[in-house]
Scaffold this active site. Structure first.
Site, PDB file in Angstrom:
ATOM      1  N   ASP A   9      11.154 -58.662 -87.517  1.00 48.55           N
ATOM      2  CA  ASP A   9      10.880 -58.092 -88.827  1.00 48.55           C
ATOM      3  C   ASP A   9      10.413 -59.195 -89.758  1.00 48.55           C
ATOM      4  OD1 ASP A   9      10.591 -56.003 -90.634  1.00 48.55           O
ATOM      5  OD2 ASP A   9      12.641 -56.117 -91.358  1.00 48.55           O
ATOM      6  N   GLY A  10       9.591 -58.810 -90.710  1.00 49.24           N
ATOM      7  CA  GLY A  10       9.134 -59.700 -91.750  1.00 49.24           C
ATOM      8  C   GLY A  10       9.511 -59.121 -93.095  1.00 49.24           C
ATOM      9  N   GLU A  51       5.373 -60.314 -90.533  1.00 51.07           N
ATOM     10  CA  GLU A  51       5.549 -59.409 -89.391  1.00 51.07           C
ATOM     11  C   GLU A  51       4.906 -60.004 -88.130  1.00 51.07           C
ATOM     12  OE1 GLU A  51       7.432 -56.814 -89.360  1.00 51.07           O
ATOM     13  OE2 GLU A  51       7.496 -55.998 -91.392  1.00 51.07           O
ATOM     14  N   ASP A  73       9.003 -52.837 -86.819  1.00 48.32           N
ATOM     15  CA  ASP A  73       8.777 -51.714 -87.727  1.00 48.32           C
ATOM     16  C   ASP A  73       7.409 -51.815 -88.407  1.00 48.32           C
ATOM     17  OD1 ASP A  73       9.129 -53.678 -89.674  1.00 48.32           O
ATOM     18  OD2 ASP A  73      10.933 -52.787 -90.533  1.00 48.32           O
ATOM     19  N   HIS A 130      14.427 -49.808 -91.669  1.00 51.36           N
ATOM     20  CA  HIS A 130      15.519 -49.434 -92.569  1.00 51.36           C
ATOM     21  C   HIS A 130      16.133 -48.096 -92.168  1.00 51.36           C
ATOM     22  CE1 HIS A 130      14.033 -52.749 -94.980  1.00 51.36           C
ATOM     23  NE2 HIS A 130      12.847 -52.208 -94.898  1.00 51.36           N
ATOM     24  N   ASP A 140      15.882 -57.500 -90.390  1.00 54.67           N
ATOM     25  CA  ASP A 140      15.578 -57.375 -91.809  1.00 54.67           C
ATOM     26  C   ASP A 140      16.518 -58.254 -92.629  1.00 54.67           C
ATOM     27  OD1 ASP A 140      14.205 -56.036 -94.110  1.00 54.67           O
ATOM     28  OD2 ASP A 140      16.246 -55.317 -94.488  1.00 54.67           O
TER      29      ASP A 140
END
Length: 162
Positions: A9-10, A51, A73, A130, A140
């Site tokens: 995740d970024g 990302e 994501d 999320h 995250d």
């Protein structure tokens, strides 16, 4: 070939702004699960760059050829790889269109990602961010914490403000 599950995740506080990435690498051997977490923050970057860089950092951390399931994501990342966008942009001289009107963004990272992928068999998977994916949620947390750690933020040398 060793099997590895990767979550990435970024995050970015503003876009552009301070950003970071988070990565989880998991594998099993001898009946045990091994897990490694990576994170890094940058002074000024974009969410899309973080990302992609998360995937790059994860794959660069692998030292032997692996069969990888990579979960992100980021539809930008996953679609760029699964729908052949990067291959098309590269064939067009890193332009998004054959007419060479619109330059592809983040070329430095797409090149690094292609290089990092060479020795592995990778399947990209999109997961809703999320939501109820513990791996994505932990990444995250790592990415946000890295972006907020103002004392150790590095320069994203490939980021160019447009």
């Amino acid at each position: 070939m060793q099997k590895v599950t990767i979550y990435t995740d970024g995050a970015c506080r503003g876009n552009p702004g301070p950003g970071g990435y988070g990565v989880i690498l998991e594998t099993e051997a001898g009946g045990k699960t091994y897990r490694k977490e990576l994170a890094k923050g940058f002074r000024s970057t974009t969410n899309n760059r973080m990302e992609i860089l998360a995937a790059v950092a994860a794959l660069e951390a692998l030292k032997v050829p692996c069969e990888v399931d990579l979960f992100s994501d980021s539809q930008y990342l996953v679609n760029a790889m699964t729908q052949g966008w990067v291959r098309k942009w590269k064939a067009n001289g890193w332009f998004r269109d054959k007419q060479r009107k619109e330059k592809a963004k983040n070329v430095d990272l797409w090149v690094r990602l292609e290089e990092a992928m060479k020795m592995h068999q990778i399947t990209f998977h999109w997961v809703k961010g999320h939501a109820d994916n513990p791996g994505n949620n932990r990444c995250d947390e790592l990415a946000v914490a890295a972006a907020l750690n103002t004392e150790s933020l590095e320069e994203d040398t490939g980021f160019i403000k447009e």
